[in-house]
Design an enzyme around this catalytic site. Structure first.
Site, PDB file in Angstrom:
ATOM      1  N   ILE A   1       8.814   1.749  -4.242  1.00 42.94           N
ATOM      2  CA  ILE A   1       8.013   0.584  -4.589  1.00 42.94           C
ATOM      3  C   ILE A   1       6.569   0.937  -4.291  1.00 42.94           C
ATOM      4  O   ILE A   1       6.240   1.327  -3.170  1.00 42.94           O
ATOM      5  CB  ILE A   1       8.461  -0.658  -3.796  1.00 42.94           C
ATOM      6  CG1 ILE A   1       9.933  -0.952  -4.097  1.00 42.94           C
ATOM      7  CG2 ILE A   1       7.580  -1.856  -4.120  1.00 42.94           C
ATOM      8  CD1 ILE A   1      10.533  -2.027  -3.232  1.00 42.94           C
TER       9      ILE A   1
ATOM     10  N   THR B   1       3.645   0.658  -0.792  1.00 47.13           N
ATOM     11  CA  THR B   1       4.382   0.186   0.383  1.00 47.13           C
ATOM     12  C   THR B   1       4.674   1.320   1.352  1.00 47.13           C
ATOM     13  O   THR B   1       5.524   1.167   2.225  1.00 47.13           O
ATOM     14  CB  THR B   1       5.722  -0.460  -0.036  1.00 47.13           C
ATOM     15  OG1 THR B   1       6.510   0.528  -0.703  1.00 47.13           O
ATOM     16  CG2 THR B   1       5.511  -1.665  -0.913  1.00 47.13           C
ATOM     17  N   GLY B   2       4.002   2.443   1.208  1.00 44.60           N
ATOM     18  CA  GLY B   2       4.251   3.591   2.075  1.00 44.60           C
ATOM     19  C   GLY B   2       5.400   4.443   1.571  1.00 44.60           C
ATOM     20  O   GLY B   2       5.952   5.252   2.312  1.00 44.60           O
TER      21      GLY B   2
ATOM     22  N   THR C   1       5.552   6.967  -0.589  1.00 44.44           N
ATOM     23  CA  THR C   1       5.328   8.411  -0.657  1.00 44.44           C
ATOM     24  C   THR C   1       5.533   9.024   0.720  1.00 44.44           C
ATOM     25  O   THR C   1       6.203  10.054   0.863  1.00 44.44           O
ATOM     26  CB  THR C   1       3.911   8.712  -1.173  1.00 44.44           C
ATOM     27  OG1 THR C   1       3.780   8.154  -2.481  1.00 44.44           O
ATOM     28  CG2 THR C   1       3.645  10.202  -1.233  1.00 44.44           C
TER      29      THR C   1
ATOM     30  N   TRP D   1      10.920  13.871 -11.410  1.00 47.52           N
ATOM     31  CA  TRP D   1      10.756  12.579 -12.091  1.00 47.52           C
ATOM     32  C   TRP D   1      11.885  12.367 -13.093  1.00 47.52           C
ATOM     33  O   TRP D   1      11.651  12.064 -14.249  1.00 47.52           O
ATOM     34  CB  TRP D   1       9.399  12.523 -12.794  1.00 47.52           C
ATOM     35  CG  TRP D   1       8.251  12.767 -11.883  1.00 47.52           C
ATOM     36  CD1 TRP D   1       7.535  13.917 -11.761  1.00 47.52           C
ATOM     37  CD2 TRP D   1       7.682  11.855 -10.958  1.00 47.52           C
ATOM     38  NE1 TRP D   1       6.564  13.778 -10.822  1.00 47.52           N
ATOM     39  CE2 TRP D   1       6.626  12.514 -10.306  1.00 47.52           C
ATOM     40  CE3 TRP D   1       7.964  10.544 -10.600  1.00 47.52           C
ATOM     41  CZ2 TRP D   1       5.850  11.921  -9.335  1.00 47.52           C
ATOM     42  CZ3 TRP D   1       7.184   9.952  -9.631  1.00 47.52           C
ATOM     43  CH2 TRP D   1       6.152  10.627  -9.016  1.00 47.52           C
TER      44      TRP D   1
ATOM     45  N   HIS E   1       7.684   6.144 -11.151  1.00 45.30           N
ATOM     46  CA  HIS E   1       7.889   4.840 -10.494  1.00 45.30           C
ATOM     47  C   HIS E   1       8.952   4.011 -11.203  1.00 45.30           C
ATOM     48  O   HIS E   1       8.712   2.866 -11.599  1.00 45.30           O
ATOM     49  CB  HIS E   1       6.590   4.050 -10.406  1.00 45.30           C
ATOM     50  CG  HIS E   1       5.574   4.685  -9.526  1.00 45.30           C
ATOM     51  ND1 HIS E   1       5.761   4.890  -8.187  1.00 45.30           N
ATOM     52  CD2 HIS E   1       4.347   5.190  -9.788  1.00 45.30           C
ATOM     53  CE1 HIS E   1       4.710   5.468  -7.670  1.00 45.30           C
ATOM     54  NE2 HIS E   1       3.838   5.678  -8.626  1.00 45.30           N
TER      55      HIS E   1
END
Length: 171
Positions: free
Chosen positions: A89, A92-93, A95, A140, A145
């Site tokens: 998400i 929201t940290g 990564t 990916w 995302h």
């Protein structure tokens, strides 16, 4: 003397305009919470979800998880068919958490990360299949995302395409 009074007046006008601009930036609406005396009353302070215009609140806080749910430990069988799918998400940290999963998690066989590469190899012990589905392990595969819907449609097909039909787990 007259020149000095003009400078003082100009400075006061500039200060007033600066204060108005800052006030509009801090309180852009017609009714500023900072300036309303009603916001300081005990009744308003008691319920932070009370709407300003006294209409019923659109947001009702609910706790969807019991304390038992939050303290529950889940088992992860790295030698079996268990798969961790990381849903990132944005903002929201995610990564940092994704990097933590591939670099720091203490498992029987942690991910192998090479210096200078963003992608790590997260294979099961003795197998050539991955236990972690994230951009740091599979790249990916489901797009940049990917959201929940995209992942639920994409992950089974990507994982199953890498296995022989007889070795695919039932889901």
């Amino acid at each position: 003397m007259e020149d000095r009074s003009h400078k003082v007046l100009l400075a006061l006008v500039m200060l007033f305009l600066f204060a108005v601009i800052v006030l509009q930036y801090v309180c852009p609406g017609t009714e500023c919470q900072l300036l309303r005396l009603r916001a300081l009353s005990p009744a308003a302070a008691a319920d932070p979800y009370r709407a300003e215009d006294e209409t019923p609140a659109r947001f009702v806080p609910r706790f969807n998880f019991s304390a038992g749910d939050l303290l529950r430990r889940g088992g992860f069988n790295i030698k079996g068919d268990d798969l961790i799918v990381f849903l990132h998400i944005q903002k929201t940290g995610g990564t940092t958490f994704g990097r933590h999963l591939v670099r720091n998690i203490q498992l029987e066989q942690p991910c192998e990360c090479r210096a200078g590469q963003k992608k790590c190899t997260c294979h099961r012990p003795g197998k050539r299949e991955t236990w972690l589905f994230s951009r740091f392990s599979t790249g990916w595969s489901c797009g940049l995302h990917a959201d929940w819907t995209e992942l639920t449609n994409c992950v089974p097909s990507v994982v199953d395409s890498k296995k022989e039909v007889r070795l695919r787990p039932s889901r």
